[in-house]
Write a protein that holds these residues in place. Structure first.
Motif, PDB file in Angstrom:
ATOM      1  N   ASP A   1       0.851  -1.193   0.000  1.00 30.39           N
ATOM      2  CA  ASP A   1       0.000   0.000   0.000  1.00 30.39           C
ATOM      3  C   ASP A   1       0.888   1.245   0.000  1.00 30.39           C
ATOM      4  O   ASP A   1       1.166   1.839   1.044  1.00 30.39           O
ATOM      5  N   VAL A   2       1.353   1.623  -1.191  1.00 32.72           N
ATOM      6  CA  VAL A   2       2.261   2.762  -1.321  1.00 32.72           C
ATOM      7  C   VAL A   2       1.568   4.055  -0.902  1.00 32.72           C
ATOM      8  O   VAL A   2       2.187   4.941  -0.299  1.00 32.72           O
ATOM      9  N   LYS A   3       0.290   4.172  -1.212  1.00 35.26           N
ATOM     10  CA  LYS A   3      -0.450   5.386  -0.883  1.00 35.26           C
ATOM     11  C   LYS A   3      -0.430   5.655   0.613  1.00 35.26           C
ATOM     12  O   LYS A   3      -0.133   6.779   1.058  1.00 35.26           O
ATOM     13  N   ASN A   4      -0.725   4.634   1.410  1.00 33.20           N
ATOM     14  CA  ASN A   4      -0.729   4.818   2.863  1.00 33.20           C
ATOM     15  C   ASN A   4       0.671   5.051   3.407  1.00 33.20           C
ATOM     16  O   ASN A   4       0.847   5.777   4.389  1.00 33.20           O
ATOM     17  N   ILE A   5       1.682   4.435   2.776  1.00 31.29           N
ATOM     18  CA  ILE A   5       3.060   4.655   3.212  1.00 31.29           C
ATOM     19  C   ILE A   5       3.452   6.115   2.997  1.00 31.29           C
ATOM     20  O   ILE A   5       4.023   6.767   3.877  1.00 31.29           O
ATOM     21  N   LEU A   6       3.120   6.643   1.810  1.00 29.62           N
ATOM     22  CA  LEU A   6       3.464   8.027   1.495  1.00 29.62           C
ATOM     23  C   LEU A   6       2.719   9.006   2.388  1.00 29.62           C
ATOM     24  O   LEU A   6       3.316   9.884   3.018  1.00 29.62           O
ATOM     25  N   TRP A   7       1.389   8.854   2.466  1.00 27.74           N
ATOM     26  CA  TRP A   7       0.595   9.789   3.261  1.00 27.74           C
ATOM     27  C   TRP A   7       0.841   9.614   4.748  1.00 27.74           C
ATOM     28  O   TRP A   7       0.697  10.568   5.521  1.00 27.74           O
ATOM     29  N   GLY A   8       1.230   8.414   5.150  1.00 30.97           N
ATOM     30  CA  GLY A   8       1.551   8.204   6.562  1.00 30.97           C
ATOM     31  C   GLY A   8       2.760   9.008   6.995  1.00 30.97           C
ATOM     32  O   GLY A   8       2.865   9.413   8.163  1.00 30.97           O
ATOM     33  N   HIS A   9       3.690   9.237   6.056  1.00 27.80           N
ATOM     34  CA  HIS A   9       4.861  10.058   6.378  1.00 27.80           C
ATOM     35  C   HIS A   9       4.574  11.545   6.198  1.00 27.80           C
ATOM     36  O   HIS A   9       5.007  12.376   6.999  1.00 27.80           O
ATOM     37  N   ILE A  10       3.850  11.896   5.156  1.00 27.89           N
ATOM     38  CA  ILE A  10       3.642  13.301   4.819  1.00 27.89           C
ATOM     39  C   ILE A  10       2.608  13.952   5.730  1.00 27.89           C
ATOM     40  O   ILE A  10       2.789  15.091   6.178  1.00 27.89           O
ATOM     41  N   LYS A  11       1.524  13.229   6.038  1.00 27.68           N
ATOM     42  CA  LYS A  11       0.460  13.811   6.854  1.00 27.68           C
ATOM     43  C   LYS A  11       0.841  13.835   8.334  1.00 27.68           C
ATOM     44  O   LYS A  11       1.733  13.120   8.777  1.00 27.68           O
ATOM     45  N   ASP A  12       0.120  14.663   9.080  1.00 27.83           N
ATOM     46  CA  ASP A  12       0.318  14.744  10.521  1.00 27.83           C
ATOM     47  C   ASP A  12      -0.322  13.527  11.190  1.00 27.83           C
ATOM     48  O   ASP A  12      -1.208  12.889  10.628  1.00 27.83           O
ATOM     49  N   SER A  13       0.126  13.205  12.401  1.00 31.97           N
ATOM     50  CA  SER A  13      -0.413  12.056  13.120  1.00 31.97           C
ATOM     51  C   SER A  13      -0.205  12.240  14.618  1.00 31.97           C
ATOM     52  O   SER A  13       0.584  13.080  15.054  1.00 31.97           O
ATOM     53  N   TYR A  14      -0.923  11.430  15.393  1.00 28.57           N
ATOM     54  CA  TYR A  14      -0.816  11.481  16.850  1.00 28.57           C
ATOM     55  C   TYR A  14       0.289  10.566  17.373  1.00 28.57           C
ATOM     56  O   TYR A  14       0.578  10.580  18.562  1.00 28.57           O
TER      57      TYR A  14
END
Length: 368
Positions: A32-45
């Motif tokens: 799941d490349v999409k989740n890998i990319l957005w998991g790094h780029i987006k903010d998270s708790y």
């Protein structure tokens, strides 16, 4: 050169050995490349370092039952049927909390509270990954500034030049000041140098720390639109608040033929619109360049795992994955080196354009 080759082959061996020992190559595997990319780029708790290594950050929210402070580790790592992460802690007052899925149409990756069957977003001032990275970069920036400042306070102007880190910072600061700020603003450079130098070193440090693949680095601060938006807004306010009367006259009553101003204020509208496009260019340029650089670097790394699960044959997967590992590592190293250059260029461009925009607002009658 010898040590560079050794480092390259060590990284190559590590990248090949980890997938080979951790995966079954006898069938296709989806990544799941999409989740890998957005998991790094987006903010998270949470701050995900690697598989199984997670730093849980403090959550500070005001729900229908009042203020609550707790660790983000109280949210389940496993998602439910909707892709959300429910609260699994011991506090019964927080049982209605959950972190929405990144694909949710409303409040993606945000904490929501279920009240009477409806999802409501509570007041949230949590220390998220982006906020944590911001604090770290701010502390490092203060150290980089205060150490040379302390040396200057204790020495005279005619003393020998400092060496080591202090000397490096002195050279760096004077280079940006003389070649960029003073060249763009002339006599007004000392007045606006504090803001412009802060912009340069904050952006450059944030960019460099974003390239570092392990904590306290690894955060994509300047790839977050909120950060670049704040910097652009500050330049926008400084530009227009300090603008001269001649500057505002050129906007609302420019020196153009009368039919371009009356009865339809075509040129004043264009000039007024230009006030907002300048900071917007600063915001989008910095955000897009840094986000794209991180996305490309992660995509090169993801190619390895995609190729190890491309076919049903284990032999084909191993050959394809091993071959692409060489290409991926080489391109990733090249991309990281390019990112270092881009980190400097983007900080320099933001500072230079900010200086130009501020200087253009200081129009005097004799220059108008």
């Amino acid at each position: 050169m010898k040590y560079i080759r050794q480092l390259f082959f060590m990284v190559l061996l590590l990248v090949v050995a980890v997938p080979a020992g951790a995966h079954d190559f006898s069938h296709k595997q989806s990544v799941d490349v999409k989740n890998i990319l957005w998991g790094h780029i987006k903010d998270s708790y949470d701050w995900h370092v690697t598989k199984g290594v997670i730093f849980h950050l403090p959550v500070i929210i005001k729900t229908s039952t009042g203020w609550h402070v707790f660790s983000s580790g109280n949210f389940s790592e496993e998602v439910d049927a909707n892709g959300d992460r429910p609260y699994v802690g011991d506090n019964l007052e927080l049982k209605n909390l959950l972190i929405k899925s990144g694909d949710a149409k409303q409040y993606p990756n945000k904490i929501v509270e279920k009240v009477n069957g409806q999802e409501v977003k509570p007041l949230d001032i949590s220390i998220t990954k982006t906020v944590c990275v911001l604090f770290i970069d701010a502390i490092l920036l203060l150290i980089c500034v205060l150490v040379p400042a302390r040396w200057c306070k204790k020495h005279k102007v005619n003393d020998p030049a400092p060496k080591g880190f202090t000397g490096l910072m002195h050279m760096f600061i004077m280079s940006v000041y003389n070649d960029v700020i003073k060249a763009c603003m002339g006599k007004e450079a000392p007045k606006y140098a504090p803001w412009l130098l802060t912009c340069f070193f904050f952006i450059f440090l944030a960019n460099i720390m974003g390239i570092v693949p392990f904590p306290p680095g690894g955060g994509n601060l300047t790839g977050n639109i909120a950060c670049t938006f704040f910097l652009g807004c500050c330049t926008f306010l400084i530009t227009n608040i300090t603008g001269t009367k001649a500057y505002w006259k050129d906007i609302f009553w420019p020196d153009v033929p009368m039919w371009l101003k009356v009865p339809v204020p075509l040129m004043p509208f264009i000039e007024l619109f230009g006030i907002f496009t300048k900071p917007l260019a600063l915001i989008i340029r910095l955000f897009a360049n840094m986000m794209a650089g991180h996305a490309i670097a992660l995509s090169f790394a993801a190619i390895i795992f995609i190729m190890f699960g491309i076919a049903d044959s284990a032999l084909v997967n191993i050959l394809a994955g091993s071959g692409m590992t060489v290409v991926s590592v080489a391109m990733s190293v090249f991309m990281m080196l390019l990112e270092v250059l881009v980190s400097y260029i983007q900080a320099l461009v933001f500072t230079m354009l900010s200086a130009v925009f501020i200087n253009l607002a200081h129009v005097h009658p004799e220059k108008a």
